[in-house]
Design a protein around this motif. Structure first.
Motif, mmCIF file in Angstrom:
data_model
loop_
_atom_site.group_PDB
_atom_site.id
_atom_site.type_symbol
_atom_site.label_atom_id
_atom_site.label_comp_id
_atom_site.label_asym_id
_atom_site.label_seq_id
_atom_site.Cartn_x
_atom_site.Cartn_y
_atom_site.Cartn_z
ATOM 1 N N ARG A 1 0.652 -1.299 -0.042
ATOM 2 C CA ARG A 1 0.159 -0.140 0.015
ATOM 3 C C ARG A 1 0.983 1.341 0.086
ATOM 4 O O ARG A 1 0.638 2.307 -0.681
ATOM 5 C CB ARG A 1 -0.764 0.050 1.177
ATOM 6 N N SER A 2 1.784 1.400 0.639
ATOM 7 C CA SER A 2 2.828 2.098 0.862
ATOM 8 C C SER A 2 3.608 2.606 -0.720
ATOM 9 O O SER A 2 3.442 3.797 -1.289
ATOM 10 C CB SER A 2 4.028 2.204 1.753
ATOM 11 N N ALA B 1 13.689 3.052 -5.814
ATOM 12 C CA ALA B 1 13.528 4.663 -5.301
ATOM 13 C C ALA B 1 12.511 4.694 -4.036
ATOM 14 O O ALA B 1 13.018 5.119 -2.905
ATOM 15 C CB ALA B 1 12.959 5.675 -6.231
ATOM 16 N N TRP B 2 11.620 3.824 -4.196
ATOM 17 C CA TRP B 2 10.445 3.645 -3.146
ATOM 18 C C TRP B 2 11.322 2.816 -1.886
ATOM 19 O O TRP B 2 11.253 3.252 -0.692
ATOM 20 C CB TRP B 2 9.413 2.950 -3.327
ATOM 21 N N ALA B 3 12.243 1.881 -2.328
ATOM 22 C CA ALA B 3 12.823 1.055 -1.295
ATOM 23 C C ALA B 3 13.877 1.764 -0.377
ATOM 24 O O ALA B 3 13.999 1.467 0.753
ATOM 25 C CB ALA B 3 13.566 -0.155 -1.963
ATOM 26 N N ARG B 4 14.285 2.707 -1.133
ATOM 27 C CA ARG B 4 15.382 3.474 -0.310
ATOM 28 C C ARG B 4 14.666 4.411 0.744
ATOM 29 O O ARG B 4 15.420 5.080 1.580
ATOM 30 C CB ARG B 4 15.959 4.524 -1.350
ATOM 31 N N GLN B 5 13.527 4.686 0.583
ATOM 32 C CA GLN B 5 12.793 5.533 1.639
ATOM 33 C C GLN B 5 12.357 5.060 2.759
ATOM 34 O O GLN B 5 11.342 5.377 3.558
ATOM 35 C CB GLN B 5 11.431 6.076 1.067
ATOM 36 N N ALA B 6 13.247 3.770 3.184
ATOM 37 C CA ALA B 6 12.810 3.133 4.611
ATOM 38 C C ALA B 6 12.867 4.216 5.913
ATOM 39 O O ALA B 6 14.072 5.024 5.539
ATOM 40 C CB ALA B 6 13.791 1.870 4.741
ATOM 41 N N VAL C 1 3.640 5.542 -6.092
ATOM 42 C CA VAL C 1 3.519 5.429 -7.504
ATOM 43 C C VAL C 1 2.617 6.349 -8.086
ATOM 44 O O VAL C 1 2.551 7.138 -8.953
ATOM 45 C CB VAL C 1 3.389 4.185 -7.989
ATOM 46 N N ASP C 2 1.167 6.155 -7.322
ATOM 47 C CA ASP C 2 -0.035 6.911 -7.609
ATOM 48 C C ASP C 2 0.350 8.359 -7.638
ATOM 49 O O ASP C 2 -0.174 9.252 -8.370
ATOM 50 C CB ASP C 2 -1.087 6.530 -6.959
ATOM 51 N N ALA C 3 1.026 8.823 -6.622
ATOM 52 C CA ALA C 3 1.473 10.318 -6.308
ATOM 53 C C ALA C 3 2.408 10.658 -7.491
ATOM 54 O O ALA C 3 2.331 12.035 -7.748
ATOM 55 C CB ALA C 3 2.056 10.301 -5.120
ATOM 56 N N LEU C 4 3.182 9.923 -8.094
ATOM 57 C CA LEU C 4 3.961 10.394 -9.334
ATOM 58 C C LEU C 4 3.290 10.439 -10.420
ATOM 59 O O LEU C 4 3.851 11.127 -11.271
ATOM 60 C CB LEU C 4 5.222 9.376 -9.159
#
Length: 278
Positions: free
Chosen positions: A29-30, A51-56, A35-38
């Motif tokens: 969900r995160s 890029a999402w994974a690096r936002q831990a 992705v939808d925000a992009l």
């Protein structure tokens, strides 16, 4: 159709097959919100997943954390290929392998005895008795700290010598048997505790002891702070690969390394015997 809707369809389909997906659901969900925000168009690419994974939120600079987050996307990416064949599927070449779990600090029996003796000297007396009993229970049974502080009066059956651990890791519950020496130590603590409060079935078994919070549930963070103070006072040398000795490491000791599926009733009683003779 938004990616968030696709995620919910995937989760529903896998849950019908019997998967719990409690942790995976939060990660997917995160990712979908990200992705939808992009407002991207076309198939999902590995660079977006990376890029999402690096936002831990924790361990932000640890590639192993990124690799674990990225791995959670792999089944979903494979599932998405039925709708968008060009969807890319991540593998271990992006951030490298996840690797093995860090080695815990293996406690010796003497270290545990020293810890409990130091906890007993905390002020006021009820606070010392609480931490002595709590740390002793962790060492004797291998409970996680969150499981121990969430025990209620009803969960601790000292007559039968049995703990009921509710809604623990992955939402599962289980029974944990107690050695007679551990049961006697918990009975002593309960008697001292009940001089200060009037317990009910819902009362936390281990309680906070100060001011208006007397009788409330303890927080794991609060326990961590006290453990850190005692650890520094005792001057232990860290033999694990974590940055410091953790309260969670009490699940392990040299005479009987604790495995998650090992029966708690098999653990030695020397811990409580030594404390009673100290």
């Amino acid at each position: 159709m938004t990616l968030q809707a696709r995620v919910e369809d995937d989760l529903a389909e896998r849950r019908r097959l019997g998967y719990g997906l409690r942790t995976t659901a939060g990660a997917l969900r995160s990712f979908a919100r990200y992705v939808d925000a992009l407002e991207l168009s076309g198939p999902i690419r590995i660079d977006v997943m990376s890029a999402w994974a690096r936002q831990a939120k924790t361990h932000r600079d640890d590639p192993r954390t990124w690799a674990r987050r990225l791995k959670r996307l792999r089944p979903f990416a494979l599932w998405m290929q039925q709708f968008e064949p060009a969807t890319e599927v991540p593998d271990s070449t992006v951030f490298g392998p996840i690797g093995w779990r860090p080695t815990p600090h293996i406690f010796t029996e003497q270290e545990v005895i020293d810890l409990l003796a130091a906890a007993r000297r905390l002020e006021p007396d009820l606070r010392g008795a609480t931490y002595e009993a709590l740390f002793g229970l962790l060492a004797a049974t291998g409970l996680r700290i969150s499981e121990a502080v969430n025990l209620t009066q009803a969960d601790v059956d000292l007559q039968a010598g049995l703990l009921t651990v509710r809604e623990a890791k992955f939402g599962k519950s289980r029974y944990v048997p107690l050695h007679p020496s551990t049961r006697d130590a918990l009975r002593d603590y309960r008697q001292r505790r009940d001089l200060h409060i009037t317990p009910s079935e819902e009362t936390p078994f281990f309680i906070t002891t100060r001011g208006r919070l007397l009788g409330c549930v303890m927080s794991p963070r609060q326990v961590d702070r006290v453990f850190e103070q005692l650890r520094q006072h005792l001057g232990w040398v860290n033999r694990g690969s974590h940055a410091a000795i953790r309260v969670h490491d009490l699940r392990h000791h040299a005479d009987n390394p604790i495995m998650p599926n090992q029966a708690a009733g098999d653990r030695p009683a020397a811990l409580w015997r030594c404390l009673r003779s100290a």
